[in-house]
Design a protein around this motif. Sequence first.
Motif, PDB file in Angstrom:
ATOM      1  N   LEU A 282     -61.470   2.532   6.597  1.00  0.00           N
ATOM      2  CA  LEU A 282     -62.062   3.868   7.095  1.00  0.00           C
ATOM      3  C   LEU A 282     -62.203   4.801   5.890  1.00  0.00           C
ATOM      4  N   LEU A 283     -63.190   5.491   6.045  1.00  0.00           N
ATOM      5  CA  LEU A 283     -63.736   6.250   4.941  1.00  0.00           C
ATOM      6  C   LEU A 283     -63.073   7.876   4.923  1.00  0.00           C
ATOM      7  N   VAL A 284     -62.688   8.126   3.636  1.00  0.00           N
ATOM      8  CA  VAL A 284     -62.225   9.489   3.634  1.00  0.00           C
ATOM      9  C   VAL A 284     -63.271  10.719   3.759  1.00  0.00           C
ATOM     10  N   SER A 285     -63.098  11.837   4.919  1.00  0.00           N
ATOM     11  CA  SER A 285     -63.853  12.623   5.113  1.00  0.00           C
ATOM     12  C   SER A 285     -63.606  13.634   4.097  1.00  0.00           C
ATOM     13  N   GLU A 286     -64.958  13.903   3.159  1.00  0.00           N
ATOM     14  CA  GLU A 286     -64.893  14.880   2.207  1.00  0.00           C
ATOM     15  C   GLU A 286     -65.906  15.667   2.159  1.00  0.00           C
ATOM     16  N   GLN A 297     -59.944   5.380   2.787  1.00  0.00           N
ATOM     17  CA  GLN A 297     -58.815   5.964   3.070  1.00  0.00           C
ATOM     18  C   GLN A 297     -57.764   4.794   2.944  1.00  0.00           C
ATOM     19  N   GLN A 298     -56.883   5.218   2.201  1.00  0.00           N
ATOM     20  CA  GLN A 298     -55.620   4.351   2.005  1.00  0.00           C
ATOM     21  C   GLN A 298     -54.667   4.119   3.100  1.00  0.00           C
ATOM     22  N   GLY A 299     -54.180   3.166   3.477  1.00  0.00           N
ATOM     23  CA  GLY A 299     -53.491   3.032   4.489  1.00  0.00           C
ATOM     24  C   GLY A 299     -51.812   2.860   4.204  1.00  0.00           C
ATOM     25  N   ARG A 300     -51.268   2.850   5.240  1.00  0.00           N
ATOM     26  CA  ARG A 300     -49.543   2.583   4.803  1.00  0.00           C
ATOM     27  C   ARG A 300     -49.421   1.237   5.042  1.00  0.00           C
ATOM     28  N   PHE A 301     -48.299   0.560   4.089  1.00  0.00           N
ATOM     29  CA  PHE A 301     -48.118  -0.870   4.280  1.00  0.00           C
ATOM     30  C   PHE A 301     -46.462  -0.855   4.053  1.00  0.00           C
ATOM     31  N   ARG A 302     -46.013  -2.020   4.203  1.00  0.00           N
ATOM     32  CA  ARG A 302     -44.654  -2.417   4.028  1.00  0.00           C
ATOM     33  C   ARG A 302     -44.411  -2.294   2.494  1.00  0.00           C
TER      34      ARG A 302
END
Length: 309
Positions: A282-286, A297-302
């Motif tokens: 996913l790309l960051v909307s800038e 876009q950085q995701g959330r991980f364990r």
Amino acid sequence: MVSHDILIDKLGKYNLDRATIRWVHNWLDNRSQRVVVNGSKSCWKGITSGVPQGSVLGPVLFNIFINDVDIGIESTLIKFADDTKLGGVATSLEDRDIIQNDLSKLEKWSEVNRMRFNKEKCKVLHLGRNNQFHTYKMGSDCLGSSMAERDLGVIVDHKLNMSQQCDAVAKKANMILGCINRCVVSKTREVILPLYSALVRPQLEYCIQFWAPHFKKDVEKLERVQRRATRMIKGLENMTYEARLHELGLFSLEKRRLRGDMIVVFKYLQGCHKEEGENLFLLVSEDRTRSNGLKVQQGRFRLDMLKKF
């Protein structure tokens, strides 16, 4: 195992013209074979099945013959040459029944087309921590389970940690490197480096996108092969590994894998694989005008993922 009569019938269902079908029929017809053992010869027997190996038409006709094997199959079916793999998620008895019904359909297809599966080679590989290890059958025979299977040269085990694959690859690469060390007299850079690049490193990077090691022990196991290869070169024996790489213009295997991953990600973001890329990144909307528009876009991980990644 390809029945000529069934094959000709299937060629007609693919709307091939009669001249082509007749040509293929004549090409397969009137063939005979016999067996010779210690000078003793058997009688000639007519061949009514099989396609000539080593020909251009052989693989094509075989693919046409097995093309309808997945009709009515609900699970995921993967075909490669004469290997067939059936896979699915079985979290309940209903899911298990779906996979079992698909296996029954495959067994029925083999009976109708007179092409039997080698059930001794058919194994079930259970994946997942909470797997219930269901039992599956083909016909009246129960399929045995396996802890690891080799798929197109890559060993996949039930834990998916790829340590067995790293062990096998490192062992094979070290054997080739040892053969080079024993058989090649000259240990100059001009001789050893091309041999390593052509014969050894491809073993360490075959399908690496799939089985890239995550554990430090596996990363170091692969790196030791290249460390040994660079130490073989005359004049570099007493230098550190990093200095040898700099002198030879090489990267570490870990850095080569990272470089390859970055190239692939860039291709995804550029739209070379648009459908897969939209699901992976996913790309960051800038709104910044100076941005290149490719920030991921950085995701959330364990939290414990950092132990292995």
